[in-house]
Scaffold this motif. Sequence first.
Motif, PDB file in Angstrom:
ATOM      1  N   PRO A 177     -50.675  28.483 -66.857  1.00  0.00           N
ATOM      2  CA  PRO A 177     -49.246  28.809 -66.772  1.00  0.00           C
ATOM      3  C   PRO A 177     -48.398  28.115 -67.822  1.00  0.00           C
ATOM      4  CG  PRO A 177     -49.906  27.386 -64.951  1.00  0.00           C
ATOM      5  CD  PRO A 177     -51.164  27.808 -65.643  1.00  0.00           C
ATOM      6  N   ALA A 178     -48.900  27.003 -68.359  1.00  0.00           N
ATOM      7  CA  ALA A 178     -48.133  26.293 -69.379  1.00  0.00           C
ATOM      8  C   ALA A 178     -48.124  27.028 -70.709  1.00  0.00           C
ATOM      9  CB  ALA A 178     -48.689  24.886 -69.573  1.00  0.00           C
ATOM     10  N   ARG A 179     -49.073  27.960 -70.909  1.00  0.00           N
ATOM     11  CA  ARG A 179     -49.157  28.693 -72.173  1.00  0.00           C
ATOM     12  C   ARG A 179     -49.012  30.193 -71.968  1.00  0.00           C
ATOM     13  NH1 ARG A 179     -47.902  24.964 -75.160  1.00  0.00           N
ATOM     14  NH2 ARG A 179     -48.448  26.296 -76.917  1.00  0.00           N
ATOM     15  N   THR A 180     -48.363  30.576 -70.875  1.00  0.00           N
ATOM     16  CA  THR A 180     -48.246  31.997 -70.547  1.00  0.00           C
ATOM     17  C   THR A 180     -46.808  32.350 -70.210  1.00  0.00           C
ATOM     18  OG1 THR A 180     -50.493  31.948 -69.632  1.00  0.00           O
ATOM     19  CG2 THR A 180     -49.150  33.867 -69.108  1.00  0.00           C
ATOM     20  N   VAL A 181     -46.371  33.470 -70.752  1.00  0.00           N
ATOM     21  CA  VAL A 181     -45.061  34.052 -70.464  1.00  0.00           C
ATOM     22  C   VAL A 181     -45.320  35.430 -69.859  1.00  0.00           C
ATOM     23  CG1 VAL A 181     -42.871  34.852 -71.465  1.00  0.00           C
ATOM     24  CG2 VAL A 181     -44.054  32.856 -72.450  1.00  0.00           C
ATOM     25  N   VAL A 182     -44.523  35.839 -68.899  1.00  0.00           N
ATOM     26  CA  VAL A 182     -44.640  37.186 -68.346  1.00  0.00           C
ATOM     27  C   VAL A 182     -43.370  37.958 -68.681  1.00  0.00           C
ATOM     28  CG1 VAL A 182     -44.922  38.589 -66.273  1.00  0.00           C
ATOM     29  CG2 VAL A 182     -46.126  36.393 -66.471  1.00  0.00           C
ATOM     30  N   ARG A 183     -43.551  39.076 -69.395  1.00  0.00           N
ATOM     31  CA  ARG A 183     -42.387  39.934 -69.642  1.00  0.00           C
ATOM     32  C   ARG A 183     -42.256  40.905 -68.477  1.00  0.00           C
ATOM     33  NH1 ARG A 183     -40.661  43.525 -74.938  1.00  0.00           N
ATOM     34  NH2 ARG A 183     -42.633  44.624 -74.607  1.00  0.00           N
ATOM     35  N   VAL A 184     -41.168  40.757 -67.750  1.00  0.00           N
ATOM     36  CA  VAL A 184     -40.885  41.625 -66.623  1.00  0.00           C
ATOM     37  C   VAL A 184     -40.090  42.831 -67.103  1.00  0.00           C
ATOM     38  CG1 VAL A 184     -40.943  39.729 -64.969  1.00  0.00           C
ATOM     39  CG2 VAL A 184     -38.781  40.322 -66.081  1.00  0.00           C
ATOM     40  N   ASN A 185     -39.773  43.720 -66.193  1.00  0.00           N
ATOM     41  CA  ASN A 185     -38.922  44.849 -66.518  1.00  0.00           C
ATOM     42  C   ASN A 185     -37.455  44.455 -66.407  1.00  0.00           C
ATOM     43  OD1 ASN A 185     -40.543  47.582 -66.906  1.00  0.00           O
ATOM     44  ND2 ASN A 185     -41.666  46.314 -65.445  1.00  0.00           N
ATOM     45  N   ALA A 186     -36.585  45.313 -66.847  1.00  0.00           N
ATOM     46  CA  ALA A 186     -35.164  44.988 -66.944  1.00  0.00           C
ATOM     47  C   ALA A 186     -34.523  44.787 -65.575  1.00  0.00           C
ATOM     48  CB  ALA A 186     -34.432  46.095 -67.704  1.00  0.00           C
ATOM     49  N   VAL A 187     -33.559  43.890 -65.525  1.00  0.00           N
ATOM     50  CA  VAL A 187     -32.783  43.658 -64.310  1.00  0.00           C
ATOM     51  C   VAL A 187     -32.123  44.970 -63.873  1.00  0.00           C
ATOM     52  CG1 VAL A 187     -30.747  42.505 -63.364  1.00  0.00           C
ATOM     53  CG2 VAL A 187     -32.342  41.229 -64.793  1.00  0.00           C
ATOM     54  N   GLY A 188     -32.136  45.199 -62.574  1.00  0.00           N
ATOM     55  CA  GLY A 188     -31.512  46.401 -62.047  1.00  0.00           C
ATOM     56  C   GLY A 188     -32.469  47.549 -61.816  1.00  0.00           C
ATOM     57  N   THR A 189     -33.716  47.385 -62.261  1.00  0.00           N
ATOM     58  CA  THR A 189     -34.714  48.427 -62.033  1.00  0.00           C
ATOM     59  C   THR A 189     -35.575  48.064 -60.824  1.00  0.00           C
ATOM     60  OG1 THR A 189     -36.400  47.388 -63.441  1.00  0.00           O
ATOM     61  CG2 THR A 189     -34.818  48.868 -64.513  1.00  0.00           C
ATOM     62  N   GLU A 190     -36.170  49.077 -60.202  1.00  0.00           N
ATOM     63  CA  GLU A 190     -37.083  48.831 -59.087  1.00  0.00           C
ATOM     64  C   GLU A 190     -38.282  48.015 -59.554  1.00  0.00           C
ATOM     65  OE1 GLU A 190     -39.782  51.291 -55.795  1.00  0.00           O
ATOM     66  OE2 GLU A 190     -38.486  52.368 -57.215  1.00  0.00           O
ATOM     67  N   ASP A 191     -38.742  48.293 -60.778  1.00  0.00           N
ATOM     68  CA  ASP A 191     -39.882  47.550 -61.308  1.00  0.00           C
ATOM     69  C   ASP A 191     -39.578  46.062 -61.418  1.00  0.00           C
ATOM     70  OD1 ASP A 191     -42.109  49.306 -61.746  1.00  0.00           O
ATOM     71  OD2 ASP A 191     -40.943  50.297 -63.308  1.00  0.00           O
ATOM     72  N   PHE A 192     -38.348  45.708 -61.742  1.00  0.00           N
ATOM     73  CA  PHE A 192     -37.983  44.297 -61.842  1.00  0.00           C
ATOM     74  C   PHE A 192     -38.211  43.585 -60.513  1.00  0.00           C
ATOM     75  CE2 PHE A 192     -34.729  40.975 -61.222  1.00  0.00           C
ATOM     76  CZ  PHE A 192     -35.076  40.102 -62.237  1.00  0.00           C
ATOM     77  N   GLU A 193     -37.755  44.180 -59.441  1.00  0.00           N
ATOM     78  CA  GLU A 193     -37.927  43.568 -58.124  1.00  0.00           C
ATOM     79  C   GLU A 193     -39.405  43.444 -57.767  1.00  0.00           C
ATOM     80  OE1 GLU A 193     -35.459  42.222 -56.661  1.00  0.00           O
ATOM     81  OE2 GLU A 193     -33.927  43.062 -57.979  1.00  0.00           O
ATOM     82  N   LEU A 194     -40.189  44.455 -58.083  1.00  0.00           N
ATOM     83  CA  LEU A 194     -41.619  44.412 -57.810  1.00  0.00           C
ATOM     84  C   LEU A 194     -42.307  43.366 -58.689  1.00  0.00           C
ATOM     85  CD1 LEU A 194     -42.262  48.246 -57.489  1.00  0.00           C
ATOM     86  CD2 LEU A 194     -42.230  46.565 -55.621  1.00  0.00           C
ATOM     87  N   ASP A 195     -41.845  43.238 -59.922  1.00  0.00           N
ATOM     88  CA  ASP A 195     -42.401  42.212 -60.817  1.00  0.00           C
ATOM     89  C   ASP A 195     -42.160  40.816 -60.258  1.00  0.00           C
ATOM     90  OD1 ASP A 195     -43.109  44.244 -62.542  1.00  0.00           O
ATOM     91  OD2 ASP A 195     -41.477  43.892 -63.955  1.00  0.00           O
ATOM     92  N   LEU A 196     -40.943  40.565 -59.760  1.00  0.00           N
ATOM     93  CA  LEU A 196     -40.637  39.245 -59.210  1.00  0.00           C
ATOM     94  C   LEU A 196     -41.494  38.948 -57.983  1.00  0.00           C
ATOM     95  CD1 LEU A 196     -36.781  38.663 -59.419  1.00  0.00           C
ATOM     96  CD2 LEU A 196     -38.577  38.008 -61.000  1.00  0.00           C
ATOM     97  N   ALA A 197     -41.709  39.957 -57.155  1.00  0.00           N
ATOM     98  CA  ALA A 197     -42.563  39.757 -55.980  1.00  0.00           C
ATOM     99  C   ALA A 197     -43.982  39.381 -56.392  1.00  0.00           C
ATOM    100  CB  ALA A 197     -42.567  41.022 -55.126  1.00  0.00           C
ATOM    101  N   ALA A 198     -44.471  40.005 -57.460  1.00  0.00           N
ATOM    102  CA  ALA A 198     -45.804  39.665 -57.970  1.00  0.00           C
ATOM    103  C   ALA A 198     -45.816  38.264 -58.562  1.00  0.00           C
ATOM    104  CB  ALA A 198     -46.239  40.693 -59.016  1.00  0.00           C
ATOM    105  N   LEU A 199     -44.780  37.909 -59.311  1.00  0.00           N
ATOM    106  CA  LEU A 199     -44.715  36.580 -59.923  1.00  0.00           C
ATOM    107  C   LEU A 199     -44.744  35.467 -58.877  1.00  0.00           C
ATOM    108  CD1 LEU A 199     -42.126  36.940 -62.818  1.00  0.00           C
ATOM    109  CD2 LEU A 199     -44.464  36.096 -63.018  1.00  0.00           C
ATOM    110  N   GLU A 200     -44.140  35.713 -57.739  1.00  0.00           N
ATOM    111  CA  GLU A 200     -44.109  34.700 -56.687  1.00  0.00           C
ATOM    112  C   GLU A 200     -45.507  34.387 -56.154  1.00  0.00           C
ATOM    113  OE1 GLU A 200     -41.383  36.179 -53.818  1.00  0.00           O
ATOM    114  OE2 GLU A 200     -39.612  35.824 -55.077  1.00  0.00           O
TER     115      GLU A 200
END
Length: 269
Positions: free
Chosen positions: A57-80
């Motif tokens: 995790p110290a060398r990894t970034v995750v590009r999520v989808n844009a704020v306001g999209t359904e994919d963004f919310e699903l991405d955050l749930a996965a990140l958790e």
Amino acid sequence: MSFDLGPALLFCPADRPERYAKAAARADAVIIDLEDAVSPDARADARVSLIANPLDPARTVVRVNAVGTEDFELDLAALEQTLYRTVMLPKAVSAAQLEALPAYDVIALCETAAGILAAPEIAAVPNVVALMWGAEDLIASLGGSSSRFADGSYRAVARHARSSVLLAAGAHDKAAIDSVFLAIADITGLAAEAEDAVASGFRATACIHPGQVAVIRDAYRPTAAEIAYAWAILEASATEGGVFQYQGRMIDGPLLRHAEAVLRRAEAP
């Protein structure tokens, strides 16, 4: 806030988990991409792969989808469900959007006309650790068709956007990340652009192919001659008062800070 990723940040599609470890082995940091690199119908599987195939995790970034999209919310749930705590937020257009990511360090990707103009306020948000800019989405947001001329050089609007993001990041002591170079086979062009990036003050360059990593690293790594010169003028400054001459060149405070920056890059892993 410190930023120690880079200089070569490699994008990896989130729906290609067999590439995760390979990307991590080749680059300084990996950007696992849930957005543009993944078709909408493959994003659910991509999130499963993100969770099931952990990297450092110290060398990894995750590009999520844009704020306001359904994919963004699903991405955050996965990140958790992961240990990843650095997120790249695409289509960033306001500081208010960052309120959706209070638990994460954020690389804000300013890649629209609105995002470029809002870069200073975005950079001021405390959990923003870096700004990046994107040429192609910017041009698309303007209704244009190409960010570059036939010789590979940027059009004026892209150069302005690049400089604007760099200045916004610098004004708030945040890192700036240069945009990707899409012409994979043009190693000479990539080298020139990366050399300009580091000379201008960018802290890293994003890339889309493993073959670009070594070129970017070479550009950010000072040469032996640059290191020797930096040491020489810093040592000379210890015995000289104020402004002085070295090898026919005037040396003052800003040039000493340039030298210190060269040595910091030389010491980087």
